[in-house]
Design a protein around this motif. Structure first.
Motif, PDB file in Angstrom:
ATOM      1  N   UNK A 292      21.925  11.609  -1.982  1.00  0.00           N
ATOM      2  CA  UNK A 292      21.995  10.462  -2.867  1.00  0.00           C
ATOM      3  C   UNK A 292      23.348   9.750  -2.769  1.00  0.00           C
ATOM      4  N   UNK A 293      24.347  10.368  -2.115  1.00  0.00           N
ATOM      5  CA  UNK A 293      25.657   9.750  -1.977  1.00  0.00           C
ATOM      6  C   UNK A 293      25.790   9.028  -0.631  1.00  0.00           C
ATOM      7  N   UNK A 294      24.676   8.888   0.067  1.00  0.00           N
ATOM      8  CA  UNK A 294      24.627   8.103   1.296  1.00  0.00           C
ATOM      9  C   UNK A 294      23.626   6.975   1.103  1.00  0.00           C
ATOM     10  N   UNK A 295      23.674   6.016   1.983  1.00  0.00           N
ATOM     11  CA  UNK A 295      22.732   4.903   1.949  1.00  0.00           C
ATOM     12  C   UNK A 295      22.395   4.537   3.386  1.00  0.00           C
ATOM     13  N   UNK A 296      21.105   4.366   3.665  1.00  0.00           N
ATOM     14  CA  UNK A 296      20.644   4.062   5.015  1.00  0.00           C
ATOM     15  C   UNK A 296      20.028   2.669   5.005  1.00  0.00           C
ATOM     16  N   UNK A 297      20.485   1.814   5.903  1.00  0.00           N
ATOM     17  CA  UNK A 297      19.923   0.477   6.046  1.00  0.00           C
ATOM     18  C   UNK A 297      19.185   0.435   7.382  1.00  0.00           C
ATOM     19  N   UNK A 298      17.904   0.140   7.318  1.00  0.00           N
ATOM     20  CA  UNK A 298      17.083   0.205   8.522  1.00  0.00           C
ATOM     21  C   UNK A 298      16.074  -0.941   8.535  1.00  0.00           C
ATOM     22  N   UNK A 299      15.569  -1.213   9.693  1.00  0.00           N
ATOM     23  CA  UNK A 299      14.531  -2.230   9.838  1.00  0.00           C
ATOM     24  C   UNK A 299      13.165  -1.582   9.630  1.00  0.00           C
ATOM     25  N   UNK A 300      12.348  -2.215   8.814  1.00  0.00           N
ATOM     26  CA  UNK A 300      10.984  -1.732   8.639  1.00  0.00           C
ATOM     27  C   UNK A 300      10.132  -2.251   9.790  1.00  0.00           C
ATOM     28  N   UNK A 301       9.576  -1.324  10.550  1.00  0.00           N
ATOM     29  CA  UNK A 301       8.775  -1.707  11.709  1.00  0.00           C
ATOM     30  C   UNK A 301       7.288  -1.656  11.419  1.00  0.00           C
ATOM     31  N   UNK A 302       6.947  -1.430  10.159  1.00  0.00           N
ATOM     32  CA  UNK A 302       5.540  -1.402   9.773  1.00  0.00           C
ATOM     33  C   UNK A 302       5.210  -2.523   8.796  1.00  0.00           C
ATOM     34  N   UNK A 303       4.147  -2.332   8.056  1.00  0.00           N
ATOM     35  CA  UNK A 303       3.718  -3.344   7.097  1.00  0.00           C
ATOM     36  C   UNK A 303       4.558  -3.253   5.822  1.00  0.00           C
ATOM     37  N   UNK A 304       4.797  -4.394   5.209  1.00  0.00           N
ATOM     38  CA  UNK A 304       5.493  -4.419   3.921  1.00  0.00           C
ATOM     39  C   UNK A 304       4.514  -4.340   2.751  1.00  0.00           C
ATOM     40  N   UNK A 305       3.306  -4.816   2.945  1.00  0.00           N
ATOM     41  CA  UNK A 305       2.292  -4.815   1.891  1.00  0.00           C
ATOM     42  C   UNK A 305       1.291  -3.701   2.175  1.00  0.00           C
ATOM     43  N   UNK A 306       1.121  -2.808   1.198  1.00  0.00           N
ATOM     44  CA  UNK A 306       0.182  -1.704   1.375  1.00  0.00           C
ATOM     45  C   UNK A 306      -0.678  -1.559   0.123  1.00  0.00           C
ATOM     46  N   UNK A 307      -1.970  -1.317   0.315  1.00  0.00           N
ATOM     47  CA  UNK A 307      -2.843  -1.161  -0.859  1.00  0.00           C
ATOM     48  C   UNK A 307      -2.520   0.118  -1.621  1.00  0.00           C
ATOM     49  N   UNK A 308      -2.724   0.065  -2.913  1.00  0.00           N
ATOM     50  CA  UNK A 308      -2.543   1.260  -3.725  1.00  0.00           C
ATOM     51  C   UNK A 308      -3.549   2.316  -3.273  1.00  0.00           C
ATOM     52  N   UNK A 309      -3.122   3.576  -3.111  1.00  0.00           N
ATOM     53  CA  UNK A 309      -4.022   4.613  -2.573  1.00  0.00           C
ATOM     54  C   UNK A 309      -5.027   5.112  -3.605  1.00  0.00           C
ATOM     55  N   UNK A 310      -6.057   4.316  -3.847  1.00  0.00           N
ATOM     56  CA  UNK A 310      -7.070   4.678  -4.841  1.00  0.00           C
ATOM     57  C   UNK A 310      -8.096   5.612  -4.198  1.00  0.00           C
ATOM     58  N   UNK A 311      -8.376   6.719  -4.877  1.00  0.00           N
ATOM     59  CA  UNK A 311      -9.349   7.697  -4.412  1.00  0.00           C
ATOM     60  C   UNK A 311     -10.707   7.386  -5.040  1.00  0.00           C
ATOM     61  N   UNK A 312     -11.815   7.672  -4.356  1.00  0.00           N
ATOM     62  CA  UNK A 312     -13.138   7.400  -4.947  1.00  0.00           C
ATOM     63  C   UNK A 312     -13.346   8.053  -6.308  1.00  0.00           C
ATOM     64  N   UNK A 313     -12.648   9.158  -6.574  1.00  0.00           N
ATOM     65  CA  UNK A 313     -12.772   9.845  -7.862  1.00  0.00           C
ATOM     66  C   UNK A 313     -12.156   9.035  -8.999  1.00  0.00           C
ATOM     67  N   UNK A 314     -11.187   8.170  -8.660  1.00  0.00           N
ATOM     68  CA  UNK A 314     -10.518   7.374  -9.685  1.00  0.00           C
ATOM     69  C   UNK A 314     -11.421   6.251 -10.162  1.00  0.00           C
ATOM     70  N   UNK A 315     -11.275   5.899 -11.415  1.00  0.00           N
ATOM     71  CA  UNK A 315     -11.938   4.701 -11.932  1.00  0.00           C
ATOM     72  C   UNK A 315     -11.440   3.493 -11.139  1.00  0.00           C
ATOM     73  N   UNK A 316     -12.276   2.483 -10.963  1.00  0.00           N
ATOM     74  CA  UNK A 316     -11.931   1.351 -10.093  1.00  0.00           C
ATOM     75  C   UNK A 316     -10.674   0.621 -10.555  1.00  0.00           C
ATOM     76  N   UNK A 317     -10.397   0.615 -11.871  1.00  0.00           N
ATOM     77  CA  UNK A 317      -9.164  -0.005 -12.348  1.00  0.00           C
ATOM     78  C   UNK A 317      -8.088   1.059 -12.586  1.00  0.00           C
ATOM     79  N   UNK A 318      -8.225   2.196 -11.908  1.00  0.00           N
ATOM     80  CA  UNK A 318      -7.299   3.303 -12.125  1.00  0.00           C
ATOM     81  C   UNK A 318      -6.056   3.257 -11.270  1.00  0.00           C
TER      82      UNK A 318
END
Length: 585
Positions: A292-318
């Protein structure tokens, strides 16, 4: 040898009482310097002499070359207990006491407020004198100094801010270095030195002078006790979430970025390590034993927007009210013992993504397709803990103002909001994770306290943000049941419920890897002090009956203050939702 210079623990208020006490001590010392040969009589009259208090007499006579005759001291001998607190015997004496008072006193005043802090300070001084008199009841040597009262401040600081860092000058012979040390180490070591010196001095005789070691010991212990009495549950500590950065790792693609420049300007004393290509490689070992006393600055090489990981067991608005996550980076300087990122990433070093232009482009492209989406920036790191440095939120707000149907949620446990711009958007939501004060102290180290979070929420509401509260995760063991029962009332005292737009409730939940980490960390076993069962989504939770009972109590308590306020459950199945809200339909 070591000398504390400053703590890395900013305050939310100007420390009026601390500054006033320092000024008063300095004025009295200047008055002492002007007294010339009369100073010894002044010390004898207004210093506290154990023999006078234990025998009820005002001594007349001399000790060595020190006249201690009757010299117009306070009309009542016990008042010397207070007058002696503002007197000092040398420049080094007053410098040391005032330095420690300034470093540690402002944060304790921040908790108690100026009036309670002064009462606390004086009470610690009285307790320190009492212990000193008990240790040398027949001493005829006047004792002066604020050391006992200041020791009380140190004891309180140890209890309230053990994880704060103290910038310390360490010197051993020719070795001199500035080191940031945990406050717990600095203050425990200080107390051990006082205790050792005190007990080894017991045989020095009743008339000995020197340092009043037992006053330091008594004041320190009194401070630890009194802070528990005077600091109510809504007066708990504010701990800054911005990390103390000693090492800054920058990957090769980020070295000329706006982000790197801003961070280097904020932490000019940090050692900069170039990573990638011609530089060192960054991995879990690079961050060292205190990532926690260090800081890393890096380039994100993937997607910035990701869907919330909703499981089928969860209610649709869960989803807990969030459809998508916008990645600013991952990890933060907080040390929440239940945080799932401990098992999710290979290292704990706070990491910022430097390519913020790409992030804005991804967000714009996404909102063109889903203009009514709800996006959160706080899933993998706190939204605001480093925002004052990066300015990322302001740039995101500039973009989403062109999409009035979308909602932007900023999830946080921070109180660093003074830099935040006006919302300028009807669905800019500042969402605070909130738990009872006791839970915050036990499980959410290096985060803002209960009161500070809600004060910050009030500030952002005044700037046009909608306010959401996330009582998530709810830790369902007997230690915290009463605190959760009183949580809705405690929130009302700090932030009226009518100012809250929505509430989310969620039970504590762990995957198998996280359970293993918690089991290995014996000090965090309170999180496991309840029966956990494996649910269909692969997470371990308390039994559904325990969750339903807790949710019902919280929903009923909130409804008493804010009937009709939207309340949703995070990552729960429909049958739990129906059982909780059936009686409120």
């Amino acid at each position: 040898m070591f000398l504390p210079l400053k703590d890395i623990n900013p305050t939310a208020h100007v420390p009026v009482a601390t500054l006033s006490l320092i000024a008063l001590n300095v004025l009295v010392f200047i008055y002492e310097l002007a007294m010339g040969p009369e100073l010894s009589r002044f010390v004898a009259a207004f210093g506290v002499t154990p023999y006078e208090l234990t025998h009820g007499v005002d001594l007349v006579g001399s000790y060595a070359d020190l006249p201690i005759s009757h010299a117009q001291g306070p009309p009542l001998l016990p008042l010397t207990v207070f007058s002696s607190m503002f007197m000092h015997g040398s420049f080094l004496h007053i410098f040391g006491n005032m330095l420690y008072l300034w470093i540690f006193g402002n944060n304790i005043e921040d908790i108690l407020g100026p009036v309670k802090f002064i009462l606390f300070y004086l009470a610690c001084g009285v307790a320190a004198t009492f212990v000193h008199v008990l240790s040398q009841p027949s001493s005829i040597v006047p004792t002066i100094g604020a050391s006992g009262a200041v020791a009380g401040v140190l004891g309180a600081y140890l209890l309230m801010y053990p994880r704060a860092y103290v910038l310390t000058l360490v010197f051993v012979f020719v070795f001199i270095r500035f080191v940031a040390l945990p406050a717990s180490f600095v203050l425990v070591l200080w107390f051990v030195v006082q205790a050792f010196s005190g007990f080894t001095s017991l045989g020095d005789g009743v008339a000995s002078g020197g340092v009043a070691w037992f006053a330091h010991i008594g004041g320190f212990l009194a401070g630890m006790l009194l802070i528990k009495v005077l600091a109510s549950r809504t007066m708990l500590r504010q701990v800054v979430m911005e990390p103390l950065v000693e090492r800054l790792f920058i990957d090769s693609d980020s070295q000329s970025s706006r982000m790197a420049a801003a961070v280097i300007a904020r932490y000019p004393e940090a050692a900069v390590v170039q990573c990638g290509e011609d530089g060192a490689q960054f991995d879990a070992r690079s961050a060292g034993p205190v990532p926690e006393r260090s800081l890393f600055i890096a380039r994100n090489r993937g997607r910035f927007i990701r869907p919330f990981p909703l499981h089928p067991w969860h209610r649709r608005d869960g989803t807990g009210g969030c459809d998508y996550n916008l990645l600013l980076g991952f990890n933060c300087s907080a040390a929440c013992s239940y945080c799932f990122t401990q098992a999710y990433f290979e290292h704990r070093c706070p990491t910022l993504f430097s390519n913020t232009d790409d992030m804005r482009d991804d967000l714009r492209s996404f909102l063109d397709r889903r203009p009514d989406a709800r996006v959160s920036t706080g899933e993998f790191m706190d939204s605001l803990c480093l925002d004052e440095v990066t300015g990322t939120t302001e740039r995101i707000l500039e973009l989403v103002r062109s999409f009035p149907l979308c909602a932007l949620e900023l999830r946080t446990k921070s109180c660093a909001v003074d830099h935040m711009p006006p919302a300028g958007h009807p669905n800019a939501i500042a969402a605070w994770s909130i738990n009872p004060s006791r839970t915050i102290l036990d499980t959410e180290e290096r985060t803002a306290g209960f009161r500070e979070r809600l004060e910050a929420a009030g500030k952002l509401r005044a700037k046009g943000y909608r306010i959401a509260l996330r009582i998530d995760p709810i830790i369902m063991n007997e230690t915290y049941l009463d605190a959760y029962a009183a949580l809705a009332d405690a929130i009302e005292e700090e932030l009226p419920w009518r100012h809250v737009s929505e509430v989310f409730l969620g039970s504590v939940r762990f995957d198998k890897r996280m359970l293993g980490l918690l089991a290995a960390a014996g000090g965090r076993s309170a999180l496991l002090n309840t029966q956990l069962i494996l649910c269909p989504d692969g997470k371990y939770r308390p039994h559904k009956f325990a969750r339903v009972a807790m949710y019902r109590r919280l929903v009923a308590a909130i409804a008493r203050h804010a009937p009709g306020i939207p309340i949703r459950l995070s990552m729960e199945p429909s049958y739990v939702h129906d059982a909780v809200f059936a009686e409120h339909k």
